[in-house]
Design a protein around this motif. Structure first.
Motif, PDB file in Angstrom:
ATOM      1  N   GLY A  33      24.103 -15.579 -14.182  1.00 44.68           N
ATOM      2  CA  GLY A  33      23.998 -14.597 -15.246  1.00 44.68           C
ATOM      3  C   GLY A  33      23.488 -13.235 -14.805  1.00 44.68           C
ATOM      4  N   ARG A  34      23.321 -13.031 -13.513  1.00 46.59           N
ATOM      5  CA  ARG A  34      22.853 -11.735 -12.991  1.00 46.59           C
ATOM      6  C   ARG A  34      23.888 -11.174 -12.026  1.00 46.59           C
ATOM      7  NH1 ARG A  34      17.307 -11.424 -10.343  1.00 46.59           N
ATOM      8  NH2 ARG A  34      17.958  -9.272 -10.385  1.00 46.59           N
ATOM      9  N   THR A  35      23.822  -9.883 -11.854  1.00 43.89           N
ATOM     10  CA  THR A  35      24.643  -9.218 -10.839  1.00 43.89           C
ATOM     11  C   THR A  35      23.715  -8.737  -9.741  1.00 43.89           C
ATOM     12  OG1 THR A  35      26.271  -8.524 -12.484  1.00 43.89           O
ATOM     13  CG2 THR A  35      26.249  -7.326 -10.386  1.00 43.89           C
ATOM     14  N   TYR A  36      24.028  -9.143  -8.524  1.00 41.42           N
ATOM     15  CA  TYR A  36      23.244  -8.758  -7.355  1.00 41.42           C
ATOM     16  C   TYR A  36      24.069  -7.819  -6.488  1.00 41.42           C
ATOM     17  CZ  TYR A  36      20.194 -12.745  -8.402  1.00 41.42           C
ATOM     18  OH  TYR A  36      19.339 -13.626  -8.999  1.00 41.42           O
ATOM     19  N   ARG A  37      23.418  -6.824  -5.932  1.00 46.69           N
ATOM     20  CA  ARG A  37      24.065  -5.921  -4.980  1.00 46.69           C
ATOM     21  C   ARG A  37      23.806  -6.490  -3.587  1.00 46.69           C
ATOM     22  NH1 ARG A  37      20.771  -0.935  -6.998  1.00 46.69           N
ATOM     23  NH2 ARG A  37      19.268  -2.609  -6.709  1.00 46.69           N
ATOM     24  N   ALA A  38      24.854  -7.070  -3.029  1.00 50.40           N
ATOM     25  CA  ALA A  38      24.723  -7.798  -1.767  1.00 50.40           C
ATOM     26  C   ALA A  38      25.312  -7.015  -0.608  1.00 50.40           C
ATOM     27  CB  ALA A  38      25.415  -9.150  -1.871  1.00 50.40           C
ATOM     28  N   ALA A  39      24.719  -7.239   0.548  1.00 52.89           N
ATOM     29  CA  ALA A  39      25.254  -6.725   1.808  1.00 52.89           C
ATOM     30  C   ALA A  39      25.332  -7.899   2.773  1.00 52.89           C
ATOM     31  CB  ALA A  39      24.353  -5.626   2.372  1.00 52.89           C
ATOM     32  N   GLY A  40      26.309  -7.853   3.632  1.00 48.62           N
ATOM     33  CA  GLY A  40      26.456  -8.924   4.603  1.00 48.62           C
ATOM     34  C   GLY A  40      26.669  -8.386   5.990  1.00 48.62           C
ATOM     35  N   LEU A  41      26.232  -9.157   6.974  1.00 48.85           N
ATOM     36  CA  LEU A  41      26.491  -8.821   8.372  1.00 48.85           C
ATOM     37  C   LEU A  41      27.822  -9.431   8.763  1.00 48.85           C
ATOM     38  CD1 LEU A  41      23.391  -8.420   8.130  1.00 48.85           C
ATOM     39  CD2 LEU A  41      23.245  -9.145  10.507  1.00 48.85           C
ATOM     40  N   GLU A  54      17.299  -1.627   7.867  1.00 51.61           N
ATOM     41  CA  GLU A  54      18.070  -0.629   7.120  1.00 51.61           C
ATOM     42  C   GLU A  54      18.393  -1.133   5.722  1.00 51.61           C
ATOM     43  OE1 GLU A  54      22.516   1.216   7.307  1.00 51.61           O
ATOM     44  OE2 GLU A  54      21.285   1.583   9.096  1.00 51.61           O
ATOM     45  N   LEU A  55      18.794  -2.392   5.609  1.00 54.30           N
ATOM     46  CA  LEU A  55      19.118  -2.949   4.294  1.00 54.30           C
ATOM     47  C   LEU A  55      17.875  -3.057   3.416  1.00 54.30           C
ATOM     48  CD1 LEU A  55      21.655  -5.698   5.380  1.00 54.30           C
ATOM     49  CD2 LEU A  55      22.168  -3.475   4.323  1.00 54.30           C
ATOM     50  N   ALA A  56      16.752  -3.451   4.008  1.00 54.89           N
ATOM     51  CA  ALA A  56      15.509  -3.573   3.244  1.00 54.89           C
ATOM     52  C   ALA A  56      15.061  -2.228   2.683  1.00 54.89           C
ATOM     53  CB  ALA A  56      14.414  -4.174   4.124  1.00 54.89           C
ATOM     54  N   ALA A  57      15.353  -1.158   3.395  1.00 55.96           N
ATOM     55  CA  ALA A  57      14.947   0.185   2.963  1.00 55.96           C
ATOM     56  C   ALA A  57      15.914   0.812   1.967  1.00 55.96           C
ATOM     57  CB  ALA A  57      14.806   1.096   4.187  1.00 55.96           C
ATOM     58  N   ASP A  58      17.053   0.185   1.733  1.00 55.67           N
ATOM     59  CA  ASP A  58      18.082   0.742   0.858  1.00 55.67           C
ATOM     60  C   ASP A  58      17.873   0.259  -0.577  1.00 55.67           C
ATOM     61  OD1 ASP A  58      20.387   1.479  -0.514  1.00 55.67           O
ATOM     62  OD2 ASP A  58      21.727   0.970   1.148  1.00 55.67           O
ATOM     63  N   PRO A  59      17.518   1.139  -1.500  1.00 49.72           N
ATOM     64  CA  PRO A  59      17.286   0.699  -2.881  1.00 49.72           C
ATOM     65  C   PRO A  59      18.550   0.205  -3.583  1.00 49.72           C
ATOM     66  CG  PRO A  59      17.165   3.093  -2.725  1.00 49.72           C
ATOM     67  CD  PRO A  59      17.291   2.570  -1.317  1.00 49.72           C
ATOM     68  N   ALA A  60      19.714   0.413  -2.983  1.00 53.74           N
ATOM     69  CA  ALA A  60      20.969  -0.049  -3.578  1.00 53.74           C
ATOM     70  C   ALA A  60      21.359  -1.449  -3.089  1.00 53.74           C
ATOM     71  CB  ALA A  60      22.089   0.938  -3.274  1.00 53.74           C
ATOM     72  N   VAL A  61      20.460  -2.128  -2.367  1.00 50.12           N
ATOM     73  CA  VAL A  61      20.741  -3.472  -1.857  1.00 50.12           C
ATOM     74  C   VAL A  61      19.667  -4.423  -2.377  1.00 50.12           C
ATOM     75  CG1 VAL A  61      20.943  -4.914   0.213  1.00 50.12           C
ATOM     76  CG2 VAL A  61      21.874  -2.592   0.220  1.00 50.12           C
ATOM     77  N   ASP A  62      20.102  -5.497  -3.050  1.00 49.17           N
ATOM     78  CA  ASP A  62      19.177  -6.525  -3.540  1.00 49.17           C
ATOM     79  C   ASP A  62      18.958  -7.632  -2.512  1.00 49.17           C
ATOM     80  OD1 ASP A  62      18.889  -5.342  -6.109  1.00 49.17           O
ATOM     81  OD2 ASP A  62      20.789  -6.257  -6.738  1.00 49.17           O
ATOM     82  N   LEU A  63      20.001  -7.938  -1.746  1.00 47.06           N
ATOM     83  CA  LEU A  63      19.879  -8.994  -0.756  1.00 47.06           C
ATOM     84  C   LEU A  63      20.921  -8.839   0.335  1.00 47.06           C
ATOM     85  CD1 LEU A  63      21.565 -12.309  -1.691  1.00 47.06           C
ATOM     86  CD2 LEU A  63      21.733 -10.375  -3.214  1.00 47.06           C
ATOM     87  N   ALA A  64      20.591  -9.403   1.484  1.00 50.85           N
ATOM     88  CA  ALA A  64      21.564  -9.575   2.558  1.00 50.85           C
ATOM     89  C   ALA A  64      21.948 -11.045   2.538  1.00 50.85           C
ATOM     90  CB  ALA A  64      20.954  -9.199   3.897  1.00 50.85           C
ATOM     91  N   LEU A  65      23.219 -11.330   2.659  1.00 55.43           N
ATOM     92  CA  LEU A  65      23.728 -12.690   2.554  1.00 55.43           C
ATOM     93  C   LEU A  65      24.954 -12.802   3.445  1.00 55.43           C
ATOM     94  CD1 LEU A  65      23.476 -15.370   0.850  1.00 55.43           C
ATOM     95  CD2 LEU A  65      25.171 -14.339  -0.680  1.00 55.43           C
ATOM     96  N   PHE A  66      24.960 -13.800   4.332  1.00 55.33           N
ATOM     97  CA  PHE A  66      26.103 -13.981   5.227  1.00 55.33           C
ATOM     98  C   PHE A  66      26.068 -15.390   5.798  1.00 55.33           C
ATOM     99  CE2 PHE A  66      22.557 -12.354   7.612  1.00 55.33           C
ATOM    100  CZ  PHE A  66      22.561 -13.066   8.803  1.00 55.33           C
ATOM    101  N   SER A  67      27.143 -15.771   6.439  1.00 55.69           N
ATOM    102  CA  SER A  67      27.192 -17.063   7.115  1.00 55.69           C
ATOM    103  C   SER A  67      27.328 -16.836   8.614  1.00 55.69           C
ATOM    104  CB  SER A  67      28.366 -17.904   6.594  1.00 55.69           C
ATOM    105  OG  SER A  67      29.598 -17.277   6.901  1.00 55.69           O
ATOM    106  N   CYS A  68      26.899 -17.842   9.350  1.00 54.54           N
ATOM    107  CA  CYS A  68      27.029 -17.797  10.809  1.00 54.54           C
ATOM    108  C   CYS A  68      27.275 -19.211  11.307  1.00 54.54           C
ATOM    109  CB  CYS A  68      25.768 -17.203  11.451  1.00 54.54           C
ATOM    110  SG  CYS A  68      24.285 -18.216  11.265  1.00 54.54           S
ATOM    111  N   ASP A  69      27.727 -19.327  12.536  1.00 52.24           N
ATOM    112  CA  ASP A  69      27.845 -20.645  13.143  1.00 52.24           C
ATOM    113  C   ASP A  69      26.445 -21.253  13.185  1.00 52.24           C
ATOM    114  OD1 ASP A  69      30.558 -20.271  13.480  1.00 52.24           O
ATOM    115  OD2 ASP A  69      30.369 -19.608  15.557  1.00 52.24           O
TER     116      ASP A  69
END
Length: 191
Positions: free
Chosen positions: A71-79, A104-119
């Motif tokens: 029910g929320r919208t998150y502004r996500a960034a991924g590596l 850099e992502l932590a300092a950006d007020p337009a990013v709520d979370l970083a989310l990505f997958s890796c091996d």
């Protein structure tokens, strides 16, 4: 490679040609047959660790999109496309660049979370740079009509994250043990 390394960043469309050629070469070595570049709709930003002579030691891309979950919208960034020059692997340079990306992502007020997958074997590498694993979480990439999930047969992916919201524990709980509709499109099927 000279010792004076610095992190530089560009929107993907504005990476200087000399650096872009090196990044494309590094990516081709790491992922033969892959197509360089990312979907412009994901606002790709390239971060590079470069020495004083202009040699790229490591590169990665940051991609962004909104995600609806619970029910929320998150502004996500991924590596994405994290790669280190073969000759300098094992010296902590990739980790240095990944930590710079997290900062850099932590300092950006337009990013709520970083989310990505890796091996899965790379999870400890990303943890050392400040990301946390999300046990039981599955990213569903691709498109709703043609999904690609991190738990697809043949995949052994870990989902990693960092939360920059006012309630990081609450948001981490919301993203743990669930299927996340990432759906970045058909170019960057997963990031």
């Amino acid at each position: 490679m000279s010792a004076d390394l610095r992190v530089v960043g560009f929107t993907e469309a504005h990476v200087p040609l000399r650096l872009a050629v090196q990044v494309a070469d590094l990516e081709a070595q790491a992922w033969p047959g892959s197509t360089p570049g990312h979907d412009p709709a994901l606002a790709p930003r390239t971060l590079l660790l470069v020495d004083g002579e202009g040699t790229v030691a490591a590169a990665l891309s940051l991609l962004r999109k909104e995600i609806r979950l619970g029910g929320r919208t998150y502004r996500a960034a991924g590596l994405s496309s994290v790669v280190t020059r073969t000759a300098v692997r094992g010296q902590g340079l990739g980790g240095r660049l990944v930590a710079a990306a997290r900062a850099e992502l932590a300092a950006d007020p337009a990013v709520d979370l970083a989310l990505f997958s890796c091996d899965r074997p790379l999870a400890a590498f990303y943890e050392a740079a400040g990301f946390v694993p999300l046990p039981g979480t599955v990213l569903v990439g691709g498109t709703p009509e043609d999904p690609l999930a991190t738990d697809a047969p043949g995949f052994d992916k870990a989902v990693m994250a960092a939360f920059f919201t006012g309630a990081p524990a609450r948001d981490r709980a919301a993203f743990t043990g669930v299927r996340v509709p990432l759906h970045p499109g058909s170019i960057d099927r997963l990031w």
